[in-house]
Write an enzyme that holds these catalytic residues in place. Structure first.
Site, PDB file in Angstrom:
ATOM      1  CE  LYS A 124       4.224 -48.952 -55.877  1.00  0.00           C
ATOM      2  NZ  LYS A 124       4.633 -49.943 -54.860  1.00  0.00           N
ATOM      3  CG  ASP A 142      10.065 -49.060 -55.543  1.00  0.00           C
ATOM      4  OD1 ASP A 142      10.999 -48.219 -55.539  1.00  0.00           O
ATOM      5  OD2 ASP A 142      10.248 -50.245 -55.871  1.00  0.00           O
TER       6      ASP A 142
END
Length: 228
Positions: A124, A142
């Protein structure tokens, strides 16, 4: 089973976000790819607002790996102590800064695999850096994007990687650069976790969520639990 989005619906979904916010930006404050990397590492399990509050004075003087290493872990720990998990994050930031100096001439690599080798950097974080710093059409999933993708039905998945892969498949190329920011901002301010603000949502008619909220759900309650 929830009906899948058609190609036309996906096009309409992202077209509305593009019309509303054609040039979305990260809410993290940064000066260059390095400070962005540090900010994203610090943002794990923390809000952008809390990170900005700590890094705003820090980045005035510390904006390169060399300066960060010279600053030291103890001072950094004290500077970011208002951020969750600050001890481990300070250790990771110093460690990754040393690696950038020793292996990358002090530069943040423009490569996902190399980024993920850095302490505290997962997929991420790497995707955020590639997208924001280098303009790559990556999608960093997320908690907000995971929720929006599943709740709306645009890209349902059991884990962040599955959602990312589905978004990579369904999002038209012309929208991929900004898809990450549109979805995260939508999840942060409209499609919130406890009570989504469906009346304010610009894609509510396309959304597959079966329990959409209504304006009445946000009316102030009396002592008997009824709207006045």
């Amino acid at each position: 089973m929830t009906r899948k989005f058609s190609a036309a619906e996906v096009e309409e979904f992202f077209s509305r976000f593009a019309e509303r916010n054609p040039d979305p930006r990260s809410e993290l404050i940064y000066k260059n790819p390095y400070t962005l990397l540090v900010a994203v590492v610090l943002s794990a399990q923390a809000t952008d607002k809390s990170v900005n509050k700590a890094t705003d004075p820090l980045f005035v003087h510390i904006d390169t790996p060399a300066k960060m290493v010279a600053y030291g872990e103890t001072k950094l720990r004290n500077a970011i102590r208002t951020i969750g998990l600050y001890r481990g994050k300070a250790k990771n930031v110093i460690a990754l800064s040393k690696i950038l100096i020793e292996e990358h001439e002090g530069q943040v690599p423009h490569d996902r695999d190399e980024l993920q080798k850095l302490p505290g950097v997962g997929r991420k974080t790497a995707n955020v850096v590639l997208n924001v710093a280098y303009g790559e059409p990556t999608i960093a999933v997320d908690t907000h994007i995971f929720r929006v993708a599943n709740r709306t039905g645009i890209a349902p998945g059991k884990d962040p990687r599955e959602v990312e892969d589905k978004l990579e498949t369904v999002v038209p190329e012309k929208f991929k650069l900004h898809a990450h920011h549109w979805l995260i901002l939508h999840g942060r301010y409209v499609c919130v976790a406890r009570k989504p603000k469906c009346p304010e949502c610009i894609v509510r008619d396309l959304c597959r969520y079966p329990s959409k909220t209504r304006p009445d759900d946000f009316a102030p309650k009396t002592s008997r639990g009824r709207a006045p």
